[in-house]
Write an enzyme that holds these catalytic residues in place. Structure first.
Site, PDB file in Angstrom:
ATOM      1  N   ASP A  45       0.837  -1.210   0.000  1.00 51.91           N
ATOM      2  CA  ASP A  45       0.000   0.000   0.000  1.00 51.91           C
ATOM      3  C   ASP A  45       0.873   1.261   0.000  1.00 51.91           C
ATOM      4  O   ASP A  45       0.351   2.377  -0.026  1.00 51.91           O
ATOM      5  CB  ASP A  45      -1.017  -0.006   1.152  1.00 51.91           C
ATOM      6  CG  ASP A  45      -0.390  -0.114   2.521  1.00 51.91           C
ATOM      7  OD1 ASP A  45       0.843  -0.220   2.621  1.00 51.91           O
ATOM      8  OD2 ASP A  45      -1.155  -0.084   3.521  1.00 51.91           O
ATOM      9  N   ASP A  84      -0.984  -6.082   0.107  1.00 51.58           N
ATOM     10  CA  ASP A  84      -1.377  -5.446   1.368  1.00 51.58           C
ATOM     11  C   ASP A  84      -2.884  -5.251   1.431  1.00 51.58           C
ATOM     12  O   ASP A  84      -3.500  -4.798   0.450  1.00 51.58           O
ATOM     13  CB  ASP A  84      -0.761  -4.040   1.452  1.00 51.58           C
ATOM     14  CG  ASP A  84       0.536  -4.026   2.224  1.00 51.58           C
ATOM     15  OD1 ASP A  84       0.689  -4.823   3.171  1.00 51.58           O
ATOM     16  OD2 ASP A  84       1.393  -3.192   1.881  1.00 51.58           O
ATOM     17  N   LYS A 113      -1.372  -9.360   3.204  1.00 52.28           N
ATOM     18  CA  LYS A 113      -0.574  -8.882   4.342  1.00 52.28           C
ATOM     19  C   LYS A 113      -1.414  -7.918   5.169  1.00 52.28           C
ATOM     20  O   LYS A 113      -2.146  -7.094   4.620  1.00 52.28           O
ATOM     21  CB  LYS A 113       0.704  -8.199   3.850  1.00 52.28           C
ATOM     22  CG  LYS A 113       1.586  -7.667   4.999  1.00 52.28           C
ATOM     23  CD  LYS A 113       3.015  -7.422   4.557  1.00 52.28           C
ATOM     24  CE  LYS A 113       3.244  -6.091   3.911  1.00 52.28           C
ATOM     25  NZ  LYS A 113       2.902  -4.915   4.750  1.00 52.28           N
ATOM     26  N   GLU A 115      -1.339  -5.527   9.030  1.00 52.12           N
ATOM     27  CA  GLU A 115      -0.491  -4.948  10.070  1.00 52.12           C
ATOM     28  C   GLU A 115      -1.100  -5.163  11.452  1.00 52.12           C
ATOM     29  O   GLU A 115      -2.314  -4.986  11.626  1.00 52.12           O
ATOM     30  CB  GLU A 115      -0.319  -3.442   9.819  1.00 52.12           C
ATOM     31  CG  GLU A 115       0.377  -3.136   8.495  1.00 52.12           C
ATOM     32  CD  GLU A 115       0.615  -1.649   8.271  1.00 52.12           C
ATOM     33  OE1 GLU A 115       0.379  -0.838   9.200  1.00 52.12           O
ATOM     34  OE2 GLU A 115       1.042  -1.301   7.146  1.00 52.12           O
ATOM     35  N   GLU A 182       9.356  -4.368  10.474  1.00 57.94           N
ATOM     36  CA  GLU A 182       9.789  -3.081   9.914  1.00 57.94           C
ATOM     37  C   GLU A 182      10.385  -2.195  10.994  1.00 57.94           C
ATOM     38  O   GLU A 182       9.761  -1.974  12.042  1.00 57.94           O
ATOM     39  CB  GLU A 182       8.592  -2.377   9.242  1.00 57.94           C
ATOM     40  CG  GLU A 182       8.975  -1.020   8.658  1.00 57.94           C
ATOM     41  CD  GLU A 182       7.963  -0.467   7.656  1.00 57.94           C
ATOM     42  OE1 GLU A 182       6.982  -1.165   7.308  1.00 57.94           O
ATOM     43  OE2 GLU A 182       8.182   0.683   7.208  1.00 57.94           O
TER      44      GLU A 182
HETATM   45  O1  KIV Z   1       3.483  -1.242   1.659  1.00 56.09           O
HETATM   46  C1  KIV Z   1       4.648  -1.663   1.571  1.00 56.09           C
HETATM   47  O2  KIV Z   1       5.356  -1.425   0.593  1.00 56.09           O
HETATM   48  C2  KIV Z   1       5.163  -2.454   2.686  1.00 56.09           C
HETATM   49  C3  KIV Z   1       6.628  -2.684   2.736  1.00 56.09           C
HETATM   50  C4  KIV Z   1       7.320  -1.435   3.142  1.00 56.09           C
HETATM   51  C5  KIV Z   1       6.991  -3.829   3.611  1.00 56.09           C
HETATM   52  O3  KIV Z   1       4.423  -2.858   3.529  1.00 56.09           O
END
Ligand code: KIV
Length: 265
Positions: A45, A84, A113, A115, A182
């Protein structure tokens, strides 16, 4: 490159072979990533910032993630594709299932993914229980930038490091098949990587993770403004985009990236 799967990534971890991950948002760069040997492609994202010019990842919507995932999926051949889930698109297990379903069915992604730690455990169980592979993300959570008070290194004090260790273990038990760490101290990331059986991918988390990820536009030196210390411009000394990406893959495999200057204590 043979087909990359969650099983082959587990095997790479067991054999100590580092995993090279980069973000991509379109078909052309995806072809270059595959040519250069990138094993995992993330439709991050971060597209909100590097493609759309937003100040953070927060405004990105599910439709936009579906669109960019579809662009990448059309060009992807062997790399594993992760997308994401954007901010506020997985605030309950039901909403997460609907979002992940769209990203897989309409976008063609292979893993989603999300968070967060303890608060996401039920969602991870629901997604994996429904056949949706999950990559978790701990440490600096860009979608929580306002709660965190900025893009800061996380896990520096023992209390927050302890929570991160516990969260990482609980996410694996809940079914997560990969974890991104991260912007955390390198020693803590190494400890977490060794304690889990799933691959741990670092960004600003030191050399002892099982693999590394960077934002493509950052490592090609395209992103304007000040960049975090954990990134590196691989195009500066390369003759083409593919050569720059290949140099990144080589450096990740050789554990020459990240170097000390890219890490936090
Ligand atoms: O959104 C993204 O590019 C990420 C990476 C920084 C791991 O989550």
């Amino acid at each position: 490159m043979p087909h990359v799967t969650t099983a082959s990534l587990m095997q790479m971890k067991q054999q100590g072979e580092k995993i090279a991950v980069l973000t991509s948002y379109d078909a052309s760069f995806t072809i270059r990533l595959e040519e250069a040997g990138v094993e995992v492609i993330l439709v991050g994202d971060t597209l909100g910032m590097v493609i759309q010019g937003q100040e953070s990842t927060l405004p990105v919507g599910v439709d936009e993630m579906v669109y960019h995932t579809r662009c990448v999926a059309r060009a992807r051949r062997n790399a594993l594709l992760i997308t994401d889930m954007p901010f506020m698109s997985y605030s309950s297990p039901g909403q997460a299932l609907a979002t992940a379903g769209r990203l897989m069915k309409e976008g063609g992604t292979q893993m989603v993914k999300l968070e967060g730690g303890a608060i996401q455990l039920e969602t991870v169980r629901q997604l994996t229980g429904n056949g949706i592979p999950v990559c978790a993300h701990l440490g600096l959570l860009p979608q929580s930038v306002h709660r965190l008070g900025g893009y800061r290194v996380q896990g520096r004090d023992e209390a927050s490091a302890h929570i991160m260790r516990e969260d990482a273990m609980a996410l694996e038990v809940a079914g997560a098949q990969m974890l991104v760490l991260e912007c955390i101290p390198a020693a803590l990331a190494g400890e977490i990587s060794r304690s889990l059986s799933i691959p741990v991918i670092g960004i600003g988390a030191g050399p002892d993770c099982d693999g590394q990820v960077l934002v493509l536009y950052d490592m090609l030196g395209i992103t304007s403004g000040s960049l975090p210390r954990f990134t590196h411009n691989f195009l500066e000394h390369a003759c083409s985009v593919t050569a720059a990406i290949a140099a990144y893959v080589k450096a990740v495999k050789a554990v020459s990236f990240p170097a000390e200057e890219h890490c936090y204590k």
